[in-house]
Design a protein around this motif. Structure first.
Motif, PDB file in Angstrom:
ATOM      1  N   PHE A  53       0.955  -1.118  -0.049  1.00  0.00           N
ATOM      2  CA  PHE A  53      -0.042  -0.022  -0.048  1.00  0.00           C
ATOM      3  C   PHE A  53       0.765   1.172  -0.045  1.00  0.00           C
ATOM      4  O   PHE A  53       0.391   2.251  -0.283  1.00  0.00           O
ATOM      5  N   ALA A  54       2.177   1.237   0.330  1.00  0.00           N
ATOM      6  CA  ALA A  54       3.072   2.221   0.312  1.00  0.00           C
ATOM      7  C   ALA A  54       4.304   1.867  -0.158  1.00  0.00           C
ATOM      8  O   ALA A  54       5.358   1.625   0.603  1.00  0.00           O
ATOM      9  N   PRO A  55       4.606   1.729  -1.525  1.00  0.00           N
ATOM     10  CA  PRO A  55       5.840   1.199  -1.929  1.00  0.00           C
ATOM     11  C   PRO A  55       7.048   2.090  -1.669  1.00  0.00           C
ATOM     12  O   PRO A  55       8.252   1.694  -1.582  1.00  0.00           O
ATOM     13  N   ASP A  56       6.944   3.460  -1.463  1.00  0.00           N
ATOM     14  CA  ASP A  56       7.991   4.262  -1.258  1.00  0.00           C
ATOM     15  C   ASP A  56       8.276   4.348   0.167  1.00  0.00           C
ATOM     16  O   ASP A  56       9.642   4.945   0.354  1.00  0.00           O
ATOM     17  N   ILE A  57       7.667   3.723   1.149  1.00  0.00           N
ATOM     18  CA  ILE A  57       8.021   3.702   2.551  1.00  0.00           C
ATOM     19  C   ILE A  57       9.250   2.686   2.877  1.00  0.00           C
ATOM     20  O   ILE A  57       8.994   1.451   2.355  1.00  0.00           O
ATOM     21  N   LYS A  58      10.146   3.054   3.273  1.00  0.00           N
ATOM     22  CA  LYS A  58      11.330   2.111   3.582  1.00  0.00           C
ATOM     23  C   LYS A  58      11.111   1.717   5.316  1.00  0.00           C
ATOM     24  O   LYS A  58      10.371   2.399   6.135  1.00  0.00           O
ATOM     25  N   VAL A  59      11.352   0.401   5.382  1.00  0.00           N
ATOM     26  CA  VAL A  59      11.157  -0.091   6.810  1.00  0.00           C
ATOM     27  C   VAL A  59      12.354  -0.208   7.729  1.00  0.00           C
ATOM     28  O   VAL A  59      13.332  -0.808   7.085  1.00  0.00           O
ATOM     29  N   VAL A  60      12.823   0.274   8.819  1.00  0.00           N
ATOM     30  CA  VAL A  60      13.704   0.287   9.703  1.00  0.00           C
ATOM     31  C   VAL A  60      13.459  -0.600  10.798  1.00  0.00           C
ATOM     32  O   VAL A  60      12.568  -0.252  11.664  1.00  0.00           O
ATOM     33  N   ASP A  61      14.349  -1.510  11.247  1.00  0.00           N
ATOM     34  CA  ASP A  61      14.147  -2.247  12.286  1.00  0.00           C
ATOM     35  C   ASP A  61      15.137  -1.635  13.528  1.00  0.00           C
ATOM     36  O   ASP A  61      16.432  -1.681  13.431  1.00  0.00           O
ATOM     37  N   ILE A  62      14.416  -1.425  14.661  1.00  0.00           N
ATOM     38  CA  ILE A  62      15.312  -0.750  15.707  1.00  0.00           C
ATOM     39  C   ILE A  62      15.496  -1.891  16.855  1.00  0.00           C
ATOM     40  O   ILE A  62      15.531  -1.648  18.033  1.00  0.00           O
ATOM     41  N   SER A  63      15.089  -3.212  16.420  1.00  0.00           N
ATOM     42  CA  SER A  63      15.244  -3.977  17.598  1.00  0.00           C
ATOM     43  C   SER A  63      16.562  -4.157  18.023  1.00  0.00           C
ATOM     44  O   SER A  63      17.470  -4.090  17.295  1.00  0.00           O
ATOM     45  N   SER A  64      16.605  -4.868  19.415  1.00  0.00           N
ATOM     46  CA  SER A  64      17.919  -4.739  19.861  1.00  0.00           C
ATOM     47  C   SER A  64      18.370  -6.411  19.838  1.00  0.00           C
ATOM     48  O   SER A  64      19.671  -6.688  20.025  1.00  0.00           O
ATOM     49  N   GLY A  65      17.590  -7.526  19.732  1.00  0.00           N
ATOM     50  CA  GLY A  65      17.722  -8.924  19.414  1.00  0.00           C
ATOM     51  C   GLY A  65      18.262  -9.129  18.176  1.00  0.00           C
ATOM     52  O   GLY A  65      17.742  -8.732  17.084  1.00  0.00           O
ATOM     53  N   LYS A  66      18.749 -10.299  18.027  1.00  0.00           N
ATOM     54  CA  LYS A  66      19.027 -10.872  16.938  1.00  0.00           C
ATOM     55  C   LYS A  66      18.033 -11.617  16.009  1.00  0.00           C
ATOM     56  O   LYS A  66      17.814 -11.945  14.915  1.00  0.00           O
ATOM     57  N   GLU A  67      16.897 -12.200  17.007  1.00  0.00           N
ATOM     58  CA  GLU A  67      15.998 -12.768  16.426  1.00  0.00           C
ATOM     59  C   GLU A  67      14.506 -11.914  15.926  1.00  0.00           C
ATOM     60  O   GLU A  67      13.746 -12.124  16.370  1.00  0.00           O
ATOM     61  N   SER A  68      15.245 -10.864  15.314  1.00  0.00           N
ATOM     62  CA  SER A  68      13.924  -9.894  14.733  1.00  0.00           C
ATOM     63  C   SER A  68      13.701 -10.209  13.293  1.00  0.00           C
ATOM     64  O   SER A  68      13.855 -11.310  12.558  1.00  0.00           O
ATOM     65  N   ALA A  69      12.892  -9.244  12.982  1.00  0.00           N
ATOM     66  CA  ALA A  69      12.510  -9.528  11.471  1.00  0.00           C
ATOM     67  C   ALA A  69      13.395  -8.795  10.642  1.00  0.00           C
ATOM     68  O   ALA A  69      13.054  -8.252   9.342  1.00  0.00           O
ATOM     69  N   SER A  70      14.596  -8.584  10.999  1.00  0.00           N
ATOM     70  CA  SER A  70      15.571  -7.723  10.313  1.00  0.00           C
ATOM     71  C   SER A  70      15.828  -8.551   8.677  1.00  0.00           C
ATOM     72  O   SER A  70      16.278  -7.712   7.857  1.00  0.00           O
ATOM     73  N   LYS A  71      15.342  -9.862   8.376  1.00  0.00           N
ATOM     74  CA  LYS A  71      15.625 -10.336   7.079  1.00  0.00           C
ATOM     75  C   LYS A  71      14.546  -9.713   6.182  1.00  0.00           C
ATOM     76  O   LYS A  71      14.678  -9.607   5.027  1.00  0.00           O
ATOM     77  N   TYR A  72      13.383  -8.814   6.669  1.00  0.00           N
ATOM     78  CA  TYR A  72      12.380  -8.565   5.731  1.00  0.00           C
ATOM     79  C   TYR A  72      12.392  -7.027   5.809  1.00  0.00           C
ATOM     80  O   TYR A  72      11.399  -6.317   5.050  1.00  0.00           O
ATOM     81  N   VAL A  73      13.146  -6.323   6.258  1.00  0.00           N
ATOM     82  CA  VAL A  73      13.355  -4.760   6.393  1.00  0.00           C
ATOM     83  C   VAL A  73      14.364  -4.362   5.236  1.00  0.00           C
ATOM     84  O   VAL A  73      15.326  -5.083   4.935  1.00  0.00           O
ATOM     85  N   ASP A  74      14.250  -2.938   5.163  1.00  0.00           N
ATOM     86  CA  ASP A  74      15.184  -2.187   4.421  1.00  0.00           C
ATOM     87  C   ASP A  74      16.493  -1.795   5.019  1.00  0.00           C
ATOM     88  O   ASP A  74      17.659  -1.683   4.447  1.00  0.00           O
TER      89      ASP A  74
END
Length: 105
Positions: A60-81
Motif C-alpha cells: 500500500f505504500a511502496p515508497d516507504i522504507k522499513v527500519v528495524d530498531i530491535s535490539s535482539g538478533k531474532e527479529s524481522a531484520s531479514k524483511y526490512v530495508d
C-alpha cells in the motif's frame, strides 16, 4: 503525587520541572520511513507474521522504507530495508523514532 515529587526535589536540592528530552542524531539513509521494534524479549512478544505485515505495508505504500530498531538478533531484520541491531544508544533510537512516519511494535 506532587508531594512525593516535592520531597524528592527537596532531598536532592533541585527544583521540580518538566522532563528534558535530548535527541542524538543518527544517520538513516532514508527520509520516508517507518520503524518497527520486533524484539523477542519475552514469549508474549512473539509475533510470527512480521513478513506478512511488512509485505502489506510495502503493497500500500511502496515508497516507504522499513527500519528495524530491535535490539535482539531474532527479529524481522531479514524483511526490512535497514536494521540497527545494537548499533545505537537509547537517545539515538528516540531520534530515529521521532523522525519516522510511524512506529510499530
Amino acid at each position: 503525587m506532587s508531594h512525593i515529587i516535592e520531597e524528592y526535589a527537596k532531598a536532592l536540592g533541585v527544583k521540580p520541572g518538566k522532563p528534558v528530552f535530548n535527541e542524538h542524531f543518527f544517520p538513516i539513509p532514508f527520509d520516508n520511513y517507518i520503524t518497527i521494534d520486533c524484539d523477542l524479549a519475552s514469549p508474549a512478544d512473539l509475533y510470527p507474521f512480521w513478513k506478512n505485515a511488512i509485505d502489506q505495508i510495502k503493497k500500500f505504500a511502496p515508497d516507504i522504507k522499513v527500519v528495524d530498531i530491535s535490539s535482539g538478533k531474532e527479529s524481522a531484520s531479514k524483511y526490512v530495508d535497514f536494521s540497527l541491531l545494537d548499533n545505537c544508544s537509547y537517545r539515538q533510537i528516540c531520534y530515529i523514532i521521532s523522525k519516522s512516519k510511524a512506529h510499530i511494535c
